[in-house]
Structure formats: C-alpha cells, structure tokens
Design a protein around this motif. Structure first.
Motif, PDB file in Angstrom:
ATOM      1  N   VAL A   1       0.834  -1.204   0.000  1.00 31.33           N
ATOM      2  CA  VAL A   1       0.000   0.000   0.000  1.00 31.33           C
ATOM      3  C   VAL A   1       0.867   1.251   0.000  1.00 31.33           C
ATOM      4  CG1 VAL A   1      -1.795   1.245   1.257  1.00 31.33           C
ATOM      5  CG2 VAL A   1      -1.799  -1.241   1.254  1.00 31.33           C
ATOM      6  N   ARG A   2       0.507   2.197  -0.883  1.00 32.20           N
ATOM      7  CA  ARG A   2       1.123   3.522  -0.872  1.00 32.20           C
ATOM      8  C   ARG A   2       0.198   4.457  -0.105  1.00 32.20           C
ATOM      9  NH1 ARG A   2       2.057   2.519  -6.446  1.00 32.20           N
ATOM     10  NH2 ARG A   2       0.318   3.899  -6.963  1.00 32.20           N
ATOM     11  N   LEU A   3       0.749   5.177   0.840  1.00 33.19           N
ATOM     12  CA  LEU A   3      -0.055   6.082   1.641  1.00 33.19           C
ATOM     13  C   LEU A   3      -0.559   7.233   0.792  1.00 33.19           C
ATOM     14  CD1 LEU A   3       2.090   6.229   4.911  1.00 33.19           C
ATOM     15  CD2 LEU A   3       0.144   4.754   4.396  1.00 33.19           C
ATOM     16  N   GLY A   4      -1.822   7.617   1.002  1.00 36.34           N
ATOM     17  CA  GLY A   4      -2.393   8.745   0.279  1.00 36.34           C
ATOM     18  C   GLY A   4      -1.835  10.060   0.800  1.00 36.34           C
ATOM     19  N   LYS A   5      -1.863  11.085  -0.043  1.00 40.85           N
ATOM     20  CA  LYS A   5      -1.399  12.398   0.383  1.00 40.85           C
ATOM     21  C   LYS A   5      -2.446  13.037   1.278  1.00 40.85           C
ATOM     22  CE  LYS A   5       1.366  13.171  -3.793  1.00 40.85           C
ATOM     23  NZ  LYS A   5       1.576  14.049  -4.969  1.00 40.85           N
ATOM     24  N   GLY A   6      -1.991  13.591   2.380  1.00 42.11           N
ATOM     25  CA  GLY A   6      -2.920  14.185   3.319  1.00 42.11           C
ATOM     26  C   GLY A   6      -3.872  13.133   3.852  1.00 42.11           C
ATOM     27  N   SER A   7      -5.165  13.361   3.689  1.00 41.22           N
ATOM     28  CA  SER A   7      -6.179  12.397   4.140  1.00 41.22           C
ATOM     29  C   SER A   7      -6.715  11.579   2.967  1.00 41.22           C
ATOM     30  CB  SER A   7      -7.329  13.131   4.840  1.00 41.22           C
ATOM     31  OG  SER A   7      -7.916  14.069   3.942  1.00 41.22           O
ATOM     32  N   GLY A   8      -5.952  11.572   1.862  1.00 41.13           N
ATOM     33  CA  GLY A   8      -6.408  10.864   0.672  1.00 41.13           C
ATOM     34  C   GLY A   8      -6.417   9.352   0.859  1.00 41.13           C
ATOM     35  N   MET A   9      -7.122   8.675  -0.037  1.00 37.43           N
ATOM     36  CA  MET A   9      -7.251   7.228   0.032  1.00 37.43           C
ATOM     37  C   MET A   9      -5.920   6.547  -0.271  1.00 37.43           C
ATOM     38  SD  MET A   9      -9.933   4.867  -2.149  1.00 37.43           S
ATOM     39  CE  MET A   9     -11.244   6.066  -1.832  1.00 37.43           C
ATOM     40  N   GLN A  10      -5.619   5.486   0.454  1.00 42.85           N
ATOM     41  CA  GLN A  10      -4.422   4.708   0.196  1.00 42.85           C
ATOM     42  C   GLN A  10      -4.585   3.907  -1.095  1.00 42.85           C
ATOM     43  OE1 GLN A  10      -2.405   3.161   4.014  1.00 42.85           O
ATOM     44  NE2 GLN A  10      -4.575   3.040   4.508  1.00 42.85           N
ATOM     45  N   THR A  11      -3.489   3.753  -1.825  1.00 43.46           N
ATOM     46  CA  THR A  11      -3.512   3.064  -3.114  1.00 43.46           C
ATOM     47  C   THR A  11      -2.752   1.752  -3.020  1.00 43.46           C
ATOM     48  OG1 THR A  11      -3.626   5.154  -4.322  1.00 43.46           O
ATOM     49  CG2 THR A  11      -2.884   3.221  -5.555  1.00 43.46           C
ATOM     50  N   ILE A  12      -3.324   0.705  -3.564  1.00 46.87           N
ATOM     51  CA  ILE A  12      -2.667  -0.599  -3.602  1.00 46.87           C
ATOM     52  C   ILE A  12      -1.752  -0.664  -4.812  1.00 46.87           C
ATOM     53  CG2 ILE A  12      -3.051  -3.079  -3.910  1.00 46.87           C
ATOM     54  CD1 ILE A  12      -5.735  -2.709  -2.455  1.00 46.87           C
ATOM     55  N   SER A  13      -0.485  -0.951  -4.579  1.00 39.44           N
ATOM     56  CA  SER A  13       0.463  -1.082  -5.689  1.00 39.44           C
ATOM     57  C   SER A  13       0.622  -2.534  -6.122  1.00 39.44           C
ATOM     58  CB  SER A  13       1.827  -0.501  -5.297  1.00 39.44           C
ATOM     59  OG  SER A  13       2.355  -1.177  -4.165  1.00 39.44           O
ATOM     60  N   GLY A  14       0.217  -3.461  -5.263  1.00 40.56           N
ATOM     61  CA  GLY A  14       0.280  -4.880  -5.604  1.00 40.56           C
ATOM     62  C   GLY A  14      -0.387  -5.691  -4.509  1.00 40.56           C
ATOM     63  N   PHE A  15      -0.855  -6.892  -4.859  1.00 39.52           N
ATOM     64  CA  PHE A  15      -1.449  -7.744  -3.830  1.00 39.52           C
ATOM     65  C   PHE A  15      -1.350  -9.200  -4.243  1.00 39.52           C
ATOM     66  CE2 PHE A  15      -4.882  -6.943  -6.753  1.00 39.52           C
ATOM     67  CZ  PHE A  15      -5.694  -8.071  -6.729  1.00 39.52           C
ATOM     68  N   GLU A  16      -1.344 -10.074  -3.217  1.00 40.05           N
ATOM     69  CA  GLU A  16      -1.232 -11.519  -3.438  1.00 40.05           C
ATOM     70  C   GLU A  16      -2.288 -12.226  -2.606  1.00 40.05           C
ATOM     71  OE1 GLU A  16       0.746 -12.851  -5.599  1.00 40.05           O
ATOM     72  OE2 GLU A  16       1.880 -11.021  -6.070  1.00 40.05           O
ATOM     73  N   LEU A  17      -2.727 -13.363  -3.095  1.00 40.71           N
ATOM     74  CA  LEU A  17      -3.699 -14.188  -2.370  1.00 40.71           C
ATOM     75  C   LEU A  17      -2.986 -14.990  -1.294  1.00 40.71           C
ATOM     76  CD1 LEU A  17      -6.694 -15.189  -2.313  1.00 40.71           C
ATOM     77  CD2 LEU A  17      -5.963 -17.022  -3.857  1.00 40.71           C
ATOM     78  N   LEU A  18      -3.504 -14.958  -0.063  1.00 42.74           N
ATOM     79  CA  LEU A  18      -2.881 -15.686   1.045  1.00 42.74           C
ATOM     80  C   LEU A  18      -3.601 -16.992   1.369  1.00 42.74           C
ATOM     81  CD1 LEU A  18      -1.998 -12.825   3.574  1.00 42.74           C
ATOM     82  CD2 LEU A  18      -0.483 -14.013   1.980  1.00 42.74           C
ATOM     83  N   ASN A  19      -4.933 -16.977   1.324  1.00 45.24           N
ATOM     84  CA  ASN A  19      -5.634 -18.226   1.637  1.00 45.24           C
ATOM     85  C   ASN A  19      -6.017 -18.944   0.345  1.00 45.24           C
ATOM     86  OD1 ASN A  19      -7.678 -16.515   0.802  1.00 45.24           O
ATOM     87  ND2 ASN A  19      -9.069 -16.980   2.464  1.00 45.24           N
ATOM     88  N   LEU A  20      -6.057 -20.238   0.402  1.00 46.37           N
ATOM     89  CA  LEU A  20      -6.336 -21.043  -0.786  1.00 46.37           C
ATOM     90  C   LEU A  20      -7.652 -21.800  -0.646  1.00 46.37           C
ATOM     91  CD1 LEU A  20      -2.725 -22.433  -1.384  1.00 46.37           C
ATOM     92  CD2 LEU A  20      -3.841 -20.527  -2.544  1.00 46.37           C
ATOM     93  N   HIS A  21      -8.556 -21.288   0.210  1.00 42.96           N
ATOM     94  CA  HIS A  21      -9.847 -21.946   0.374  1.00 42.96           C
ATOM     95  C   HIS A  21     -10.629 -21.911  -0.937  1.00 42.96           C
ATOM     96  CE1 HIS A  21      -9.024 -22.144   4.551  1.00 42.96           C
ATOM     97  NE2 HIS A  21      -9.258 -20.879   4.820  1.00 42.96           N
ATOM     98  N   ASP A  22     -11.176 -23.024  -1.302  1.00 47.96           N
ATOM     99  CA  ASP A  22     -11.989 -23.077  -2.511  1.00 47.96           C
ATOM    100  C   ASP A  22     -13.461 -23.044  -2.103  1.00 47.96           C
ATOM    101  OD1 ASP A  22     -12.742 -23.236  -5.112  1.00 47.96           O
ATOM    102  OD2 ASP A  22     -12.372 -25.387  -5.328  1.00 47.96           O
ATOM    103  N   LEU A  23     -13.901 -21.868  -1.655  1.00 51.95           N
ATOM    104  CA  LEU A  23     -15.253 -21.735  -1.117  1.00 51.95           C
ATOM    105  C   LEU A  23     -16.283 -21.419  -2.199  1.00 51.95           C
ATOM    106  CD1 LEU A  23     -14.437 -19.542   2.019  1.00 51.95           C
ATOM    107  CD2 LEU A  23     -14.886 -22.012   1.972  1.00 51.95           C
ATOM    108  N   TYR A  24     -15.822 -21.121  -3.400  1.00 52.46           N
ATOM    109  CA  TYR A  24     -16.721 -20.536  -4.388  1.00 52.46           C
ATOM    110  C   TYR A  24     -17.284 -21.547  -5.377  1.00 52.46           C
ATOM    111  CZ  TYR A  24     -14.658 -16.553  -2.184  1.00 52.46           C
ATOM    112  OH  TYR A  24     -14.242 -15.665  -1.235  1.00 52.46           O
ATOM    113  N   THR A  25     -16.862 -22.803  -5.274  1.00 53.85           N
ATOM    114  CA  THR A  25     -17.439 -23.844  -6.120  1.00 53.85           C
ATOM    115  C   THR A  25     -18.515 -24.628  -5.369  1.00 53.85           C
ATOM    116  OG1 THR A  25     -15.689 -25.380  -5.449  1.00 53.85           O
ATOM    117  CG2 THR A  25     -15.316 -24.092  -7.453  1.00 53.85           C
ATOM    118  N   ASP A  26     -18.645 -24.364  -4.083  1.00 52.14           N
ATOM    119  CA  ASP A  26     -19.640 -25.007  -3.228  1.00 52.14           C
ATOM    120  C   ASP A  26     -20.762 -23.993  -3.011  1.00 52.14           C
ATOM    121  OD1 ASP A  26     -21.136 -25.766  -0.960  1.00 52.14           O
ATOM    122  OD2 ASP A  26     -19.446 -26.855  -0.086  1.00 52.14           O
TER     123      ASP A  26
END
Length: 228
Positions: A59-84
C-alpha cells in the motif's frame, strides 16, 4: 509503502479499469483502498476479488487524508469456497454482514483471527459455522448475552430470564444460544438443520438491539432459501 494482510469485504468498480476495496486488515482494522488497473485485459488478478479472500496488500499512503492506493497484492488463503453453492452463499452473507458492522473498527486481532477461524470451518463444510461466528463476534464486541439460570434469552436486555419476552426466543432457541456461549469448542455445537433459519432470525433480532444502526443484510433471503 507498507504491507498489510486483510480480508476483502466488498469492492466496487470505479471507472473503466479501477476498483475501490473495503477490507478488514490485521494491523489497521477497516480500510478503504484504491486499486488501479484491476479490470484491464492484461490483469491476471481480478479473479482474486472475491469476498473474504485473505490478501496481502502493498500500500502507498495517500497524500494528506487521501485514500491509500494498492500497488500490488497476493492471495494468502487457498480456500476453494466458491465452487460449493452453500459455502459461497454463506461467504457473501457474512462479507455483507462484516462490511456493515466493521466500518468503524480499528485494529482488533481477536476479531481478525476469528474471521480466519471461520473461513477454515466453512472450507471444511461446516455449514452452520456462520451462526457460531456471529455469536463469537458479539462476545468480542462485548455485547454478548450474560449467562444466567433462566431458560429464555431476553434479546433487549441480553439476559437469560425465567419467562419468555420475545416469541422467537423460545426455550429451544435460547438453549442453543447458551450452548454456544458455554462450549469450549463452539463450532462443534450441533444446531438441527430444521432450526437454523429460526436461529439465524434470532441472531439478527439480537444484533438489531445491540449493534447501533444495524440493518439486515440484503443477502438474507438467499441464505434462508439455500438452507431451507
């Protein structure tokens, strides 16, 4: 730049290619992030945008009170909840629920680990786990019922009393509440499938009394149909 682990609660498309994410993070509680370019044709990670997926964000911090921006992300859990279909329905219901009640929640490690525990239970096909989970949240938030000798739970006062004060909190429903709250392993509490709809209704009544501005999740009707 900092790194955050968090559960995705909801997201909305912003413009053609971007998104705004609402997450409950391990270190900073509820956060709103701006994610750029997730809907471009080259993006390979839009499939990660599923409710209650556990992600690691850079996460890149927003300027002032601005919204934080995601520069990258990875999946941590491998639960396959969406086929059930049952698990999928529960996930959307609970993420809708949490997205509402955690809006003002700061860092809360017990709550974060409880969400982790719940997703593990659901991935192991514990289809009543959402009922237990919602009561565990009440305990963490300090508004769970007080145990007493009465056989009926009074949802307004949060006490077990000797005479029924609400039609949905009959002796059987109240007994299930007490069993979950006193169990060393609440997720092992058996709730008869024929009673789960009524029991979920009782949980929602209790939340209306004890969580400010609580509203019934839009996905309630769907989850009730699935578990009929």
């Amino acid at each position: 730049m900092n790194s955050q682990n968090g559960f995705l609660l909801s997201f909305i498309k912003y413009g053609e290619n971007d998104a705004i994410l609402h997450c409950f993070t391990e270190e900073e509680g509820f956060q709103t992030y701006f994610l750029k370019g997730i809907y471009t044709k080259k993006s390979k990670k839009k499939a990660f945008l599923l409710p209650l997926n556990k992600l690691n964000f850079s996460v890149r911090l927003g300027k002032g009170s601005g919204m934080q921006t995601i520069s990258g992300f990875e999946l941590l859990n491998l639960h396959d909840l969406y086929t059930d279909i049952k698990a999928n329905t529960v996930v959307f219901f609970i993420s809708d629920f949490l997205n509402q009640i955690l809006r003002n929640e700061n860092k809360n490690l017990p709550l974060f680990s409880t969400i982790d525990e719940f997703t593990d239970q659901l991935s192991n096909k514990n289809y009543q786990s959402h009922l237990i989970f919602l009561i565990k949240i009440l305990k963490i938030q300090g508004v769970a019922p007080l145990l007493g000798e009465g056989k009926f739970l009074d949802p307004e006062t949060g006490n077990f009393v000797y005479n029924s004060t609400h039609p949905i909190f009959d002796e059987e429903n109240s007994s299930i509440w007490k069993s979950i709250m006193t169990s060393q392993n609440p997720y092992e509490t058996k709730i008869p499938s024929s009673k789960r709809k009524n029991f979920l209704d009782s949980i929602l009544v209790y939340y209306h009394y004890h969580i400010p501005d609580f509203r019934t999740p839009n996905s309630l009707e769907i989850i009730q149909q699935i578990f009929e």
